[in-house]
Design a protein around this motif. Sequence first.
Motif, PDB file in Angstrom:
ATOM      1  N   HIS A   1       0.455  -1.261   0.125  1.00  0.00           N
ATOM      2  CA  HIS A   1       0.082   0.413  -0.356  1.00  0.00           C
ATOM      3  C   HIS A   1       0.549   1.714  -0.017  1.00  0.00           C
ATOM      4  CE1 HIS A   1      -3.927   2.204   0.809  1.00  0.00           C
ATOM      5  NE2 HIS A   1      -3.235   2.795   1.462  1.00  0.00           N
ATOM      6  N   LEU A   2       2.123   1.529   0.322  1.00  0.00           N
ATOM      7  CA  LEU A   2       3.374   2.604   0.737  1.00  0.00           C
ATOM      8  C   LEU A   2       3.606   2.487  -1.193  1.00  0.00           C
ATOM      9  CD1 LEU A   2       4.916   4.017   2.355  1.00  0.00           C
ATOM     10  CD2 LEU A   2       7.053   2.322   2.173  1.00  0.00           C
ATOM     11  N   PHE A   3       4.105   1.681  -1.121  1.00  0.00           N
ATOM     12  CA  PHE A   3       4.121   2.369  -2.666  1.00  0.00           C
ATOM     13  C   PHE A   3       3.269   2.421  -3.660  1.00  0.00           C
ATOM     14  CE2 PHE A   3       8.359  -0.125  -0.259  1.00  0.00           C
ATOM     15  CZ  PHE A   3       8.926   1.016  -0.719  1.00  0.00           C
TER      16      PHE A   3
ATOM     17  N   LEU B   1       2.717   8.801   7.078  1.00  0.00           N
ATOM     18  CA  LEU B   1       3.592   7.806   5.883  1.00  0.00           C
ATOM     19  C   LEU B   1       2.864   7.793   4.457  1.00  0.00           C
ATOM     20  CD1 LEU B   1       7.065   7.485   5.958  1.00  0.00           C
ATOM     21  CD2 LEU B   1       6.628   5.105   5.865  1.00  0.00           C
ATOM     22  N   PHE B   2       1.679   6.902   5.070  1.00  0.00           N
ATOM     23  CA  PHE B   2       1.266   7.314   3.073  1.00  0.00           C
ATOM     24  C   PHE B   2       0.769   8.814   2.828  1.00  0.00           C
ATOM     25  CE2 PHE B   2      -0.979   2.723   5.377  1.00  0.00           C
ATOM     26  CZ  PHE B   2       0.022   1.882   4.901  1.00  0.00           C
ATOM     27  N   GLU B   3       0.702   9.237   3.570  1.00  0.00           N
ATOM     28  CA  GLU B   3      -0.028  10.599   3.013  1.00  0.00           C
ATOM     29  C   GLU B   3       1.708  10.791   2.554  1.00  0.00           C
ATOM     30  OE1 GLU B   3      -2.618  12.412   2.669  1.00  0.00           O
ATOM     31  OE2 GLU B   3      -3.008  10.277   3.026  1.00  0.00           O
TER      32      GLU B   3
ATOM     33  N   ALA C   1       4.304   9.684   1.202  1.00  0.00           N
ATOM     34  CA  ALA C   1       4.399   9.017   0.321  1.00  0.00           C
ATOM     35  C   ALA C   1       3.995   9.724  -1.358  1.00  0.00           C
ATOM     36  CB  ALA C   1       3.980   7.389   0.150  1.00  0.00           C
ATOM     37  N   LYS C   2       2.487  10.102  -0.876  1.00  0.00           N
ATOM     38  CA  LYS C   2       1.402  10.480  -1.399  1.00  0.00           C
ATOM     39  C   LYS C   2       2.397  12.106  -2.688  1.00  0.00           C
ATOM     40  CE  LYS C   2      -2.587   9.107  -0.806  1.00  0.00           C
ATOM     41  NZ  LYS C   2      -4.296   8.965  -0.198  1.00  0.00           N
ATOM     42  N   LYS C   3       2.580  12.472  -1.679  1.00  0.00           N
ATOM     43  CA  LYS C   3       3.487  13.752  -1.846  1.00  0.00           C
ATOM     44  C   LYS C   3       4.790  13.909  -2.231  1.00  0.00           C
ATOM     45  CE  LYS C   3       0.582  15.943   1.692  1.00  0.00           C
ATOM     46  NZ  LYS C   3       0.228  16.800   2.328  1.00  0.00           N
ATOM     47  N   ALA C   4       5.674  12.701  -2.224  1.00  0.00           N
ATOM     48  CA  ALA C   4       6.892  12.570  -1.892  1.00  0.00           C
ATOM     49  C   ALA C   4       7.711  12.344  -3.567  1.00  0.00           C
ATOM     50  CB  ALA C   4       7.483  11.039  -1.641  1.00  0.00           C
ATOM     51  N   ASN C   5       6.608  12.491  -4.491  1.00  0.00           N
ATOM     52  CA  ASN C   5       7.177  12.358  -5.523  1.00  0.00           C
ATOM     53  C   ASN C   5       5.878  12.466  -6.808  1.00  0.00           C
ATOM     54  OD1 ASN C   5       9.191  12.089  -8.219  1.00  0.00           O
ATOM     55  ND2 ASN C   5       8.227  10.267  -8.361  1.00  0.00           N
ATOM     56  N   ALA C   6       5.319  14.018  -5.996  1.00  0.00           N
ATOM     57  CA  ALA C   6       3.684  14.265  -6.639  1.00  0.00           C
ATOM     58  C   ALA C   6       4.293  15.523  -7.506  1.00  0.00           C
ATOM     59  CB  ALA C   6       2.572  14.819  -5.189  1.00  0.00           C
ATOM     60  N   LEU C   7       3.895  15.996  -8.546  1.00  0.00           N
ATOM     61  CA  LEU C   7       3.539  17.335  -9.137  1.00  0.00           C
ATOM     62  C   LEU C   7       3.748  18.092  -8.047  1.00  0.00           C
ATOM     63  CD1 LEU C   7       1.725  16.119 -12.352  1.00  0.00           C
ATOM     64  CD2 LEU C   7       3.668  16.331 -11.910  1.00  0.00           C
TER      65      LEU C   7
END
Length: 219
Positions: free
Chosen positions: A62-64, A204-206, A208-214
């Motif tokens: 789910h994280l990735f 951490l899920f949130e 991960a969403k923002k870590a490489n977001a546009l």
Amino acid sequence: MKNIFILLGMFLGIAVFAASCGDSKKMKTGEINKEKENETVMDGANVKEIYFAGGCFWGTEHLFQQVRGVVKTEVGYANGKTKNPTYEEVVSHTTGFTETVKVKYDADQVDLKLLIDLYFKSIDPTTLNRQGNDVGDNYRSGIYFTDVNTGAIVKAEVEKLAKNYSKPVVVEVETLKNFYRAEDYHQDYLDKNPGGYCHIEPGLFEEAKKANALPEAKK
């Protein structure tokens, strides 16, 4: 009359044969389409793969799945000593397998180093055969790779991150020996069961969403 019956029989035989060929062709086309459907994520992308083991694979998958650039995930069992293990066999601690997530990612969209960094945040890399409430060799931590170049990146990144810990880091860094897909009910488990068990903090899920977001998506 006899000739008419012969001609009629030949006509029916050709019709039956034609119908059978049509069904066969249709079946083969379906198989090809299914293969193409599975390969959709590969078209026009620099897709690579990496395997992460970090406790219960439900949360790790789910994280990735939250990371932009990750195009496909699959949970399974890696680096064991038997063939086609079942979940019950894996949790019996007799097969040597560890719960693992196969991650396919577009290397032009997301850096492998970012994936490794998120992975380290999702586990305690200093605990042997344990993450959260999950205890046993089937919950050991590891990063497994299938090519030399990826292996070099993984080893260098793990060595760098290990300097942030006072205890020895016990994450396995190895070539993938084998990987078997887990049962269907394990796939996308937290999507299907949002309240299911997970050793990873929801925050951490949130991240991960923002870590490489546009840029516009980070707001």
